[in-house]
Each structure stands twice: as C-alpha cells, then as structure tokens.
Design an enzyme around this catalytic site. Sequence first.
Site, PDB file in Angstrom:
ATOM      1  N   GLY A   2      53.473  98.185 -19.976  1.00 59.52           N
ATOM      2  CA  GLY A   2      53.602  97.266 -21.110  1.00 59.52           C
ATOM      3  C   GLY A   2      53.909  95.851 -20.653  1.00 59.52           C
ATOM      4  O   GLY A   2      53.273  94.880 -21.093  1.00 59.52           O
ATOM      5  N   ASN A  60      50.821 108.854 -15.355  1.00 58.04           N
ATOM      6  CA  ASN A  60      52.128 108.170 -15.294  1.00 58.04           C
ATOM      7  C   ASN A  60      52.711 108.335 -13.895  1.00 58.04           C
ATOM      8  O   ASN A  60      52.131 108.989 -13.021  1.00 58.04           O
ATOM      9  CB  ASN A  60      53.072 108.728 -16.369  1.00 58.04           C
ATOM     10  CG  ASN A  60      54.301 107.854 -16.535  1.00 58.04           C
ATOM     11  OD1 ASN A  60      54.197 106.643 -16.731  1.00 58.04           O
ATOM     12  ND2 ASN A  60      55.484 108.425 -16.427  1.00 58.04           N
ATOM     13  N   CYS A  67      60.964 107.668 -14.372  1.00 56.18           N
ATOM     14  CA  CYS A  67      60.624 106.268 -14.154  1.00 56.18           C
ATOM     15  C   CYS A  67      61.338 105.358 -15.150  1.00 56.18           C
ATOM     16  O   CYS A  67      62.453 105.678 -15.609  1.00 56.18           O
ATOM     17  CB  CYS A  67      59.104 106.073 -14.193  1.00 56.18           C
ATOM     18  SG  CYS A  67      58.569 104.503 -13.455  1.00 56.18           S
ATOM     19  N   ALA A  89      58.652 101.913 -23.620  1.00 60.47           N
ATOM     20  CA  ALA A  89      58.287 102.646 -24.838  1.00 60.47           C
ATOM     21  C   ALA A  89      59.163 103.895 -24.998  1.00 60.47           C
ATOM     22  O   ALA A  89      59.655 104.187 -26.101  1.00 60.47           O
ATOM     23  CB  ALA A  89      56.808 103.012 -24.791  1.00 60.47           C
ATOM     24  N   LYS A 129      47.251 101.525 -24.108  1.00 62.02           N
ATOM     25  CA  LYS A 129      47.366 102.370 -22.910  1.00 62.02           C
ATOM     26  C   LYS A 129      46.229 103.414 -22.869  1.00 62.02           C
ATOM     27  O   LYS A 129      46.159 104.213 -21.945  1.00 62.02           O
ATOM     28  CB  LYS A 129      48.711 103.107 -22.887  1.00 62.02           C
ATOM     29  CG  LYS A 129      49.944 102.226 -23.128  1.00 62.02           C
ATOM     30  CD  LYS A 129      50.486 101.630 -21.893  1.00 62.02           C
ATOM     31  CE  LYS A 129      51.693 100.725 -22.079  1.00 62.02           C
ATOM     32  NZ  LYS A 129      52.929 101.351 -22.483  1.00 62.02           N
ATOM     33  N   ASP A 155      50.801 104.981 -18.107  1.00 65.16           N
ATOM     34  CA  ASP A 155      49.984 103.847 -17.658  1.00 65.16           C
ATOM     35  C   ASP A 155      48.568 103.939 -18.181  1.00 65.16           C
ATOM     36  O   ASP A 155      47.871 102.926 -18.263  1.00 65.16           O
ATOM     37  CB  ASP A 155      49.948 103.789 -16.125  1.00 65.16           C
ATOM     38  CG  ASP A 155      51.245 103.198 -15.609  1.00 65.16           C
ATOM     39  OD1 ASP A 155      52.255 103.925 -15.592  1.00 65.16           O
ATOM     40  OD2 ASP A 155      51.257 102.003 -15.267  1.00 65.16           O
ATOM     41  N   SER A 169      60.301 103.356 -18.562  1.00 66.85           N
ATOM     42  CA  SER A 169      59.297 103.026 -19.571  1.00 66.85           C
ATOM     43  C   SER A 169      59.984 102.392 -20.762  1.00 66.85           C
ATOM     44  O   SER A 169      60.853 103.007 -21.394  1.00 66.85           O
ATOM     45  CB  SER A 169      58.572 104.311 -19.998  1.00 66.85           C
ATOM     46  OG  SER A 169      58.093 104.189 -21.317  1.00 66.85           O
TER      47      SER A 169
HETATM   48  C1  RUB Z   1      55.832 102.446 -14.357  1.00 66.28           C
HETATM   49  C2  RUB Z   1      55.578 103.702 -15.119  1.00 66.28           C
HETATM   50  C3  RUB Z   1      55.961 103.716 -16.572  1.00 66.28           C
HETATM   51  C4  RUB Z   1      54.724 103.317 -17.405  1.00 66.28           C
HETATM   52  C5  RUB Z   1      55.082 103.074 -18.854  1.00 66.28           C
HETATM   53  O1  RUB Z   1      55.301 102.472 -13.049  1.00 66.28           O
HETATM   54  O2  RUB Z   1      55.044 104.665 -14.620  1.00 66.28           O
HETATM   55  O3  RUB Z   1      56.357 104.993 -16.973  1.00 66.28           O
HETATM   56  O4  RUB Z   1      54.165 102.128 -16.885  1.00 66.28           O
HETATM   57  O5  RUB Z   1      55.990 102.015 -18.964  1.00 66.28           O
HETATM   58  P1  RUB Z   1      55.513 101.206 -12.095  1.00 66.28           P
HETATM   59  P2  RUB Z   1      56.103 101.139 -20.305  1.00 66.28           P
HETATM   60  O6  RUB Z   1      56.987 101.004 -11.939  1.00 66.28           O
HETATM   61  O7  RUB Z   1      54.834 101.596 -10.816  1.00 66.28           O
HETATM   62  O8  RUB Z   1      54.830 100.022 -12.753  1.00 66.28           O
HETATM   63  O9  RUB Z   1      56.376 102.102 -21.409  1.00 66.28           O
HETATM   64  O10 RUB Z   1      57.249 100.202 -20.060  1.00 66.28           O
HETATM   65  O11 RUB Z   1      54.800 100.445 -20.473  1.00 66.28           O
END
Ligand code: RUB
Length: 316
Positions: free
Chosen positions: A21, A208, A129, A133, A234, A198, A131
Amino acid sequence: MNEHLMAIAQDISTMKIRGAGRIAVAAADALRITALESSATTYDSFVGEIKTASKYLVGMRPTAVSLPNAVRYVLWRGINEDMTSIEPTRLAVIAAAEEFISNAKDALRLIGDFGAKRLLSGDKILTVCNSNAAIEIIKHAHRDGKDLEVFAMETRPRYQGRITAKVLAEEGIKVNLIIDSAARYFMRDMDHFITGTDAITANGAVVNKIGTAMAALAAHEARVRVMVAAETYKFHPETIIGELVEIEERPYDEVVSDDAREDLGPVSIRNPVFDITPSEYIDVIVTERGIIPPQASFFLLTELFGWRLTGRDPWE
Ligand code: RUB
C-alpha cells in the site's frame, strides 16, 4: 529524470518505503511531483517524461502489483491521447495521482470497518509481516471495544513483524512476538490468521511475505479462519491472461552476515521474499468494496480492469 522521483524510487528499491500500500501511494506521489515540477515545453516531451518516470518506478520491486496498478491508475486517467496541450495534461496527471492517494486512504478505513465486524471479543489473532490493511482491521475492532490478543510472527529476515507488534501494542492491544516457526505451535489457540497481500491472482491465490503460505496451511489444518486484507489495487490484472507473478529474490546479506557467508563456503543462500497461498486456504478477502471469497477474484478483476486487461501498458 526528476530527482525527487528518483529518490522515491530508490527508497522503494531499498525498502525504506515498503509494504504494498505504501509503495503504491509513494509511486502515485512520485508521478504527481514529476508532473508538477516538469519543465517540458511540449505535450510530447511532457508525456514522454511521465512515461519514462512510470517505467522506471514499476521496475523498483517486481512482486507488489500495487506499484504498476497505481501507475496505471494515474496514466489511464491523466494522459488522454486526444488531448494535445501540456497544461491540461499536467493538471490531469496531478489530479489522478491525488485521487489515487485519497482513494487508498478511504479504502484502508473501509477495510478496517468491514474486517472488524468479523472479530469477536476474546479472539486471538495471528499476523505475519507488517500490513497496514491487516493492522487497520485489528485496530478498528479494538477501538470498537473488542478485547483481542495478537501473535505477531517476527518475519525473518527483515523482522517486519516487530513493527506490527509495536504498532498494535501502542494501541493498547495485547501482543506476543513469536518466531516464524512457532506459528503452528500457537495455531491451536488462534481464532484468525489475518494477513495483507502484495498481489492476488485471477484464481484467488494470495501472494504475500515469505512464510504466509506456511502459516495459512497450518491454519487450514487447525480450522483457523484466514482473512486477507486487500485494497482492490492489489488484484493482479495480468494473471487473467496467464501471466505468473514474479517472486522477488533479495540478496543473501539479508539472511546471513558476511562472516557467516564466508564460513558457509560453497553453500548458496536463497532469499525469496514472497510466497503464494492457494485460494483453498483462504476464507475471505476483505476489500474496500466488501468481503469476497477468493474464488470471486476473477470477476472482480474483470470488473476493475475490463477491456484494458489485454492492452499495452500505458508507459510503453
Ligand atoms: C510487505 C508485505 C505486506 C504486504 C501488504 O512486504 O508482505 O504484508 O505488502 O502490506 P515488504 P499493506 O516488507 O517486503 O514490502 O497492507 O501495508 O499494503
């Protein structure tokens, strides 16, 4: 190329800006700045500059489809081949980028709202990770007065799980940080596994952070519900015409130190940073348009991208 754009692109490549995001919003902002600061004097040179900038940006990280989707959004709305004058085009590119950024913010709020309805007081939640969201759903439920406990996978090798743990703890939520391989050990106590993504493919598979598929498999085995939080940007349009999602592989030094590398001699060190969770392991995808089963991804993709699916990329 615009120096601000190059700095943002660099931050995406080095992961100073990370998470699908945030990458998308940063890319839209980079195009906004490029349009604003462009010193082009003709329509053709202005469009050429925006297209070169776009192509450069989308090359920064290969897996997060949010990046090309953000760029597509801005170019499809900002550049109209019937238009031949520079100033209206500049304004249209800026407006489209601002619209993308504002929509992305609204989408997060709605995802938080919709996803939180599925959580109950007393629920235990596994995360992976970092995220925005997924965090939005947990935060929203907590603000609704639900008592939750989170188990955050640390997410080797870059430990983004620590960010998740910290952010949620700062909200007053009870959080446990666990090593990735402890996911199955704790799974029997979980009510939900909540993850971001992702990229989501036409057949509902979720790409992801590495380790997500392993946790989803363990969740499936333990009958723990798997919820994916995803803005509609996404969803990966090219998967509908058979393209595969490229999995980024990053350098060995994220995994071992140089000393350890030397000590290991001829051993090759592999560092794929994303994996693919098949749709069978996913219960719901929470989007800003509502909650859908992963099997509905195909229909959502055709609605989102329509005839543009087989068209040329707008930066070509
Ligand atoms: C980040 C990752 C997150 C998704 C979703 O990987 O895998 O779970 O990007 O994130 P990296 P969001 O750290 O390698 O970028 O919901 O914030 O878009």
